[in-house]
Design an enzyme around this catalytic site. Structure first.
Site, PDB file in Angstrom:
ATOM      1  N   MET A  37     -20.443 -84.929  47.146  1.00  0.00           N
ATOM      2  CA  MET A  37     -19.857 -85.459  45.913  1.00  0.00           C
ATOM      3  C   MET A  37     -19.157 -84.335  45.150  1.00  0.00           C
ATOM      4  SD  MET A  37     -22.575 -88.262  44.455  1.00  0.00           S
ATOM      5  CE  MET A  37     -21.419 -88.748  43.163  1.00  0.00           C
ATOM      6  N   GLY A  40     -13.620 -83.605  45.845  1.00  0.00           N
ATOM      7  CA  GLY A  40     -12.208 -83.973  45.778  1.00  0.00           C
ATOM      8  C   GLY A  40     -11.756 -84.892  46.902  1.00  0.00           C
ATOM      9  N   LYS A  41     -12.693 -85.644  47.496  1.00  0.00           N
ATOM     10  CA  LYS A  41     -12.348 -86.543  48.605  1.00  0.00           C
ATOM     11  C   LYS A  41     -11.381 -87.630  48.151  1.00  0.00           C
ATOM     12  CE  LYS A  41     -16.594 -87.724  49.379  1.00  0.00           C
ATOM     13  NZ  LYS A  41     -17.134 -86.930  48.245  1.00  0.00           N
ATOM     14  N   GLU A 113     -14.873 -94.269  49.337  1.00  0.00           N
ATOM     15  CA  GLU A 113     -16.329 -94.492  49.382  1.00  0.00           C
ATOM     16  C   GLU A 113     -16.712 -95.273  50.636  1.00  0.00           C
ATOM     17  OE1 GLU A 113     -18.170 -92.935  47.478  1.00  0.00           O
ATOM     18  OE2 GLU A 113     -16.995 -92.454  45.710  1.00  0.00           O
TER      19      GLU A 113
END
Length: 238
Positions: A37, A40-41, A113
């Site tokens: 988490m 920066g995905k 997600e």
């Protein structure tokens, strides 16, 4: 069969396959973005999808309807950047909900997600290899216990590229590879932000788990002692 005959036969098969692919538009691509988490995905995913859109390609963004932290109908980064999306419970329903004709015109599908989609593998395989879509997947590679989360890791063998991002350890500033849960909740799926999680390096993940475990022991011991005290008080009054 001679070596020459085998070579000719193999070339014929390759040419046939190549011709079939070109006639149908060819297979698509799968790109996977993983990390803890706050790495920066989502930002990387949006950057890729916006770039594809700027190049004139037809794009769409999908997220799990479970994730309603910042907005119901948008993918939102932790620093507030938004992009409209389809929030759905599973990927298998997307084509029907989006519309078959509209789906056929799609060229790029972004999935944020991705760990929340149990049917991720089948969707990516079908979308890329049967429907010719470019699929960009962003999700956690591990849960707070550093175990595989959902089906994200299952997609890696299908992927053209895999990018693992890192965050910055909230405790020392070094590169963070893991996600530490701050709360006492032990279920795998606990949707939250900075109030529940923080990115940490290996050292502070190990130390953090030990500290959190000790804190839970103290809290649980306190609860037991309180219950015993209440029970004793009840017995005395009765």
């Amino acid at each position: 069969m001679s070596t020459l005959d085998a070579s000719v036969s193999l070339n014929s098969i390759v040419n046939c396959v190549g011709g079939c692919d070109n006639a149908s538009g060819g297979p698509g691509e799968i790109h996977v973005i993983i990390g803890p988490m706050f790495a920066g995905k989502t930002t990387a995913l949006l950057r890729r999808v916006r770039s594809e859109s700027s190049n004139g390609r037809n794009v769409v963004m999908i997220k799990s309807s479970k994730d309603n932290r910042y907005a119901k109908d948008s993918v939102v980064t932790h620093d507030g950047v938004k992009f409209p999306c389809w929030a759905i419970p599973n990927l298998s329903s997307f084509k029907e909900k989006f519309g078959v004709e509209a789906y056929e015109k799609l060229e790029v599908i972004g999935i944020d997600e991705a760990q929340f989609f149990e049917d991720l593998y089948d969707f990516c395989c079908t979308a890329a290899e049967n429907d010719g879509k470019t699929v960009v997947v962003a999700g956690l590679d591990g849960d707070y216990l550093r175990k595989s989360f959902g089906s994200v890791l299952d997609v890696i063998p299908l992927a053209d590229t895999v990018t693992k991002l890192t965050a910055r350890c909230e405790l020392c500033g070094k590169r963070a590879f893991f996600t530490l849960r701050k709360t006492e909740e032990t279920k795998t799926e606990l949707i939250g932000g900075a109030e529940s999680y923080m990115p940490v390096c290996r050292l502070h993940y190990v130390n953090g788990q030990a500290v959190i475990g000790a804190a839970r022991t103290v809290v649980n011991a306190g609860k037991v002692q309180k219950e015993v005290t209440v029970l004793q008080g009840t017995c005395v009054h009765s």
